[in-house]
Design a protein around this motif. Structure first.
Motif, mmCIF file in Angstrom:
data_model
loop_
_atom_site.group_PDB
_atom_site.id
_atom_site.type_symbol
_atom_site.label_atom_id
_atom_site.label_comp_id
_atom_site.label_asym_id
_atom_site.label_seq_id
_atom_site.Cartn_x
_atom_site.Cartn_y
_atom_site.Cartn_z
ATOM 1 N N GLN A 124 -1.681 1.854 15.043
ATOM 2 C CA GLN A 124 -0.645 2.119 16.047
ATOM 3 C C GLN A 124 -0.165 0.612 16.486
ATOM 4 O OE1 GLN A 124 0.906 4.676 16.854
ATOM 5 N NE2 GLN A 124 -0.692 6.324 16.457
ATOM 6 N N ALA A 192 11.141 7.005 14.458
ATOM 7 C CA ALA A 192 10.128 7.430 13.880
ATOM 8 C C ALA A 192 10.243 8.048 12.687
ATOM 9 C CB ALA A 192 9.426 8.255 14.674
ATOM 10 N N ALA A 194 10.190 8.946 8.061
ATOM 11 C CA ALA A 194 9.419 9.048 7.008
ATOM 12 C C ALA A 194 9.714 8.079 5.822
ATOM 13 C CB ALA A 194 9.691 10.534 6.325
ATOM 14 N N ARG A 200 4.005 0.290 4.865
ATOM 15 C CA ARG A 200 2.871 0.505 5.429
ATOM 16 C C ARG A 200 1.717 0.184 4.458
ATOM 17 N NH1 ARG A 200 4.168 5.902 9.315
ATOM 18 N NH2 ARG A 200 5.088 4.342 10.993
ATOM 19 N N ASP A 213 0.904 9.454 14.055
ATOM 20 C CA ASP A 213 2.044 8.968 13.987
ATOM 21 C C ASP A 213 2.618 8.309 15.186
ATOM 22 O OD1 ASP A 213 3.010 10.769 15.986
ATOM 23 O OD2 ASP A 213 2.955 12.675 14.709
ATOM 24 N N LYS A 214 3.626 7.949 15.200
ATOM 25 C CA LYS A 214 4.615 7.038 16.408
ATOM 26 C C LYS A 214 5.363 7.818 17.194
ATOM 27 C CE LYS A 214 2.958 3.048 13.604
ATOM 28 N NZ LYS A 214 3.041 1.725 13.062
ATOM 29 N N LYS A 215 5.395 9.175 17.218
ATOM 30 C CA LYS A 215 6.540 9.619 17.577
ATOM 31 C C LYS A 215 6.689 9.609 19.234
ATOM 32 C CE LYS A 215 6.818 12.923 13.727
ATOM 33 N NZ LYS A 215 6.702 14.433 13.415
#
Length: 320
Positions: A124, A192, A194, A200, A213-215
């Motif tokens: 994160q 956020a 795809a 990454r 996820d980082k939503k």
């Protein structure tokens, strides 16, 4: 209308938008070692050892590229829950920055990413407690990270973390530490998305992030007004310029930001965008050079003042 399209000279004479090497920022991945490490999901892009990163910086100067953006592939053994390596004065990205600056000086701008994901064992961008990313505690770390990177000689701090209030705090920290000339390029509208997968892979955070996820802190792809709000907040806090990320799927946001604020506005043609175009070109379905240049010109047409792109060196060769 066809009369002004009839010949190359008249098409050039009436051209509304142009792309030059001055519009390019070259993202580079670095690792602690020698040689290169190919990245399968990013054809023709490799992680660079420290000497190779220095050589790439010299090549950028020779090509006329104004700036590079460095991203570290941190040794997994150095990744921790609290991402302490991010504030190590002698971490990889700081050492590479010092090497590059000693080689090319102020002939090339060096942009450093401010976020904890390259250094955290959970992947994160911030500190995590009980499954939640902590905003204020993370901002404290980001301020320290920014000072460490400015001490190493970077020209632009680029916070990509999307924590609330971090631009004002980082500006204050930099000024207090005597780095009043260091710019802040805020990832103000970072979605956020795809489209980040190959990036990454490149920095080695995909396995750390796993199914998470980082939503909760990055923008929803459904939002556009919210992006304008984010940009306004970052500018009010002292950002010198702002960025929209990803690029081509969000050209409407680039246009709105430029039209709304009239400030230096950048876009990141992210790893997934690059990978798609390269895969189609490598399969023979598209002309690589043609779609590369057309896609970059699209950013300029939308209002971007510059583009971060893995095509930077190839595009610069064509624009020379």
């Amino acid at each position: 209308m066809r009369r002004v399209r009839a010949h190359d000279w008249t098409r050039r004479l009436t051209r509304e938008n142009t792309l030059s090497v001055d519009d390019l920022i070259w993202p580079l991945f670095v690792f602690d070692g020698l040689g290169t490490q190919p990245i399968p999901s990013l054809p023709d892009v490799s992680r660079l050892g420290i000497p190779e990163a220095r050589d790439a910086a010299r090549r950028a100067v020779d090509l006329g590229i104004p700036a590079i953006a460095l991203f570290p592939a941190t040794d997994p053994k150095l990744k921790t829950e609290d991402a302490r390596e991010a504030i190590n004065e002698d971490n990889l990205v700081c050492r590479v920055t010092r090497e590059i600056k000693s080689a090319v000086g102020d002939s090339l701008g060096v942009i450093l990413d401010v976020a904890l994901d390259p250094y955290s064992s959970h992947g994160q961008d911030g500190l995590v407690r009980d499954g939640r990313v902590l905003n204020d505690e993370t901002v404290d770390m980001l301020c320290q990270q920014s000072i460490v990177q400015a001490n190493a000689g970077c020209d632009i701090i680029a916070p990509s973390d999307m924590m609330d209030g971090r631009i004002g705090r980082i500006r204050e920290a930099l000024d207090t530490a005597g780095h009043t000339d260091v710019q802040i390029m805020s990832y103000a509208a970072k979605y956020a998305s795809a489209f980040y997968g190959p990036f990454r892979d490149a920095v080695g955070s995909a396995a750390n992030l796993g199914a998470a996820d980082k939503k909760t802190y990055q923008q929803s792809p459904a939002q556009s007004d919210e992006a304008i709000h984010e940009v306004a907040l970052d500018l009010a806090e002292g950002a010198d310029c702002v960025m929209v990320k990803p690029g081509m799927p969000y050209l409407d946001i680039v246009a709105r930001v430029k039209q709304s604020f009239g400030v230096p506005t950048y876009a990141y043609q992210v790893s997934g965008e690059y990978a798609m175009l390269r895969a189609a070109a490598d399969a023979g379905w598209l002309d690589r050079d043609a779609v590369m240049m057309e896609s970059l010109l699209a950013f300029k047409r939308a209002g971007a003042d510059g583009i971060l792109t893995y095509f930077a060196d190839a595009a610069a060769e064509l624009l020379k």
